[in-house]
Write a protein that holds these residues in place. Structure first.
Motif, mmCIF file in Angstrom:
data_model
loop_
_atom_site.group_PDB
_atom_site.id
_atom_site.type_symbol
_atom_site.label_atom_id
_atom_site.label_comp_id
_atom_site.label_asym_id
_atom_site.label_seq_id
_atom_site.Cartn_x
_atom_site.Cartn_y
_atom_site.Cartn_z
ATOM 1 N N ASP A 142 0.849 -1.175 0.000
ATOM 2 C CA ASP A 142 0.000 0.000 0.000
ATOM 3 C C ASP A 142 0.891 1.233 0.000
ATOM 4 O OD1 ASP A 142 -1.870 2.001 0.390
ATOM 5 O OD2 ASP A 142 -3.076 0.789 1.759
ATOM 6 N N GLY A 175 -0.354 3.991 -1.225
ATOM 7 C CA GLY A 175 -1.337 5.057 -1.314
ATOM 8 C C GLY A 175 -1.682 5.606 0.053
ATOM 9 N N SER A 176 -2.953 5.877 0.237
ATOM 10 C CA SER A 176 -3.421 6.502 1.480
ATOM 11 C C SER A 176 -4.024 5.478 2.429
ATOM 12 C CB SER A 176 -4.433 7.593 1.157
ATOM 13 O OG SER A 176 -5.517 7.020 0.428
ATOM 14 N N ARG A 177 -3.431 4.308 2.472
ATOM 15 C CA ARG A 177 -3.848 3.217 3.364
ATOM 16 C C ARG A 177 -5.244 2.707 3.040
ATOM 17 N NH1 ARG A 177 0.761 4.324 3.414
ATOM 18 N NH2 ARG A 177 1.990 4.983 5.175
ATOM 19 N N GLY A 178 -5.643 2.821 1.787
ATOM 20 C CA GLY A 178 -6.960 2.367 1.351
ATOM 21 C C GLY A 178 -7.109 0.860 1.331
ATOM 22 N N LEU A 179 -5.998 0.122 1.253
ATOM 23 C CA LEU A 179 -6.079 -1.338 1.227
ATOM 24 C C LEU A 179 -6.310 -1.927 2.618
ATOM 25 C CD1 LEU A 179 -3.227 -2.204 -1.312
ATOM 26 C CD2 LEU A 179 -5.687 -2.082 -1.726
ATOM 27 N N LEU A 215 -2.352 -6.587 -5.084
ATOM 28 C CA LEU A 215 -2.851 -5.234 -5.313
ATOM 29 C C LEU A 215 -1.759 -4.246 -4.935
ATOM 30 C CD1 LEU A 215 -6.368 -5.548 -3.625
ATOM 31 C CD2 LEU A 215 -5.735 -6.075 -5.984
ATOM 32 N N ASP A 219 -1.487 -0.307 -4.501
ATOM 33 C CA ASP A 219 -2.132 1.008 -4.494
ATOM 34 C C ASP A 219 -1.046 2.071 -4.503
ATOM 35 O OD1 ASP A 219 -4.013 3.005 -4.382
ATOM 36 O OD2 ASP A 219 -4.369 2.808 -2.231
ATOM 37 N N GLY A 220 -1.084 2.931 -5.490
ATOM 38 C CA GLY A 220 -0.097 4.002 -5.592
ATOM 39 C C GLY A 220 1.187 3.552 -6.254
ATOM 40 N N VAL A 229 -2.822 -2.710 -10.282
ATOM 41 C CA VAL A 229 -2.145 -1.511 -9.811
ATOM 42 C C VAL A 229 -3.049 -0.299 -9.987
ATOM 43 C CG1 VAL A 229 0.144 -2.452 -10.326
ATOM 44 C CG2 VAL A 229 -0.975 -1.001 -12.000
ATOM 45 N N SER A 230 -2.895 0.653 -9.083
ATOM 46 C CA SER A 230 -3.612 1.921 -9.226
ATOM 47 C C SER A 230 -2.582 3.031 -9.402
ATOM 48 C CB SER A 230 -4.480 2.206 -7.995
ATOM 49 O OG SER A 230 -3.670 2.551 -6.886
ATOM 50 N N ASP A 285 -2.440 7.502 -9.983
ATOM 51 C CA ASP A 285 -3.216 8.735 -9.975
ATOM 52 C C ASP A 285 -3.006 9.583 -11.229
ATOM 53 O OD1 ASP A 285 -0.626 9.437 -9.401
ATOM 54 O OD2 ASP A 285 -1.102 10.600 -7.601
#
Length: 172
Positions: free
Chosen positions: A1, A3-7, A72, A74-75, A111-112, A114
């Motif tokens: 993760d 990202g913003s801890r969304g996982l 996954l 994220d970020g 993957v995500s 932005d």
């Protein structure tokens, strides 16, 4: 993760191995090394029964329970920034290699990003499908093969495009 801890919300699910914080370099590296060994080991087993991929292996080896692994990220832009141009660049290269080689062995990556530039060219070539959600810059839609004028700031959250089709992703 990365990202913003969304996982973190997925951590309690029964098939989730773990959520690794992007700042935990040791665990990220250990995961990548583990996945590399899984892909290499599976490739040898699949070759032994002359299977091209996990689907054929399940049939030819009579192993219908051979699990797929889904990772996954994220970020991915933050992952790339932290690993690509540092002493950790071999792990970024390993990640890109796994994204390209892993699919046949049943190791898949979601993957995500932005922005379109967050994904390197070599990683983008390994990505089979893209879900493009609302972006800040109209030029990014063109770079991702999505209609540049279809989404704007008034579009509802979760609206996007997959394979040229407009979709609505459920938002809780």
């Amino acid at each position: 993760d990365f990202g913003s801890r969304g996982l973190a919300m997925l951590d309690a699910l029964p098939h989730v191995g773990s959520i690794i914080d992007g700042d935990d370099d040791e665990r990220v590296q250990r995961l990548l090394r583990h996945l590399r060994s899984v892909v290499d080991e599976r490739s040898e087993r699949y070759a032994a029964v002359k299977a091209d991929d996990i689907v054929e292996y399940r049939q030819l080896a009579d192993r219908p329970d051979e699990p797929r692994i889904v990772v996954l990220v994220d970020g991915v832009g933050a992952f790339r920034a932290a690993y690509e141009s540092s002493s950790l660049n071999r792990y970024w290269d390993m990640f890109q290699s796994l994204a390209a080689d892993g699919r046949r062995a049943g190791v898949h990556f979601v993957v995500s990003a932005d922005r379109s530039g967050a994904v390197s060219t070599s990683l983008a070539s390994a990505i089979q499908r893209r879900l493009v959600l609302r972006l800040a810059n109209d030029m990014d839609y063109t770079m991702l093969d999505a209609p540049a004028d279809a989404l704007d700031q008034a579009s509802p959250p979760g609206r996007g495009f997959v394979d040229g089709l407009e979709v609505q992703v459920a938002v809780l």
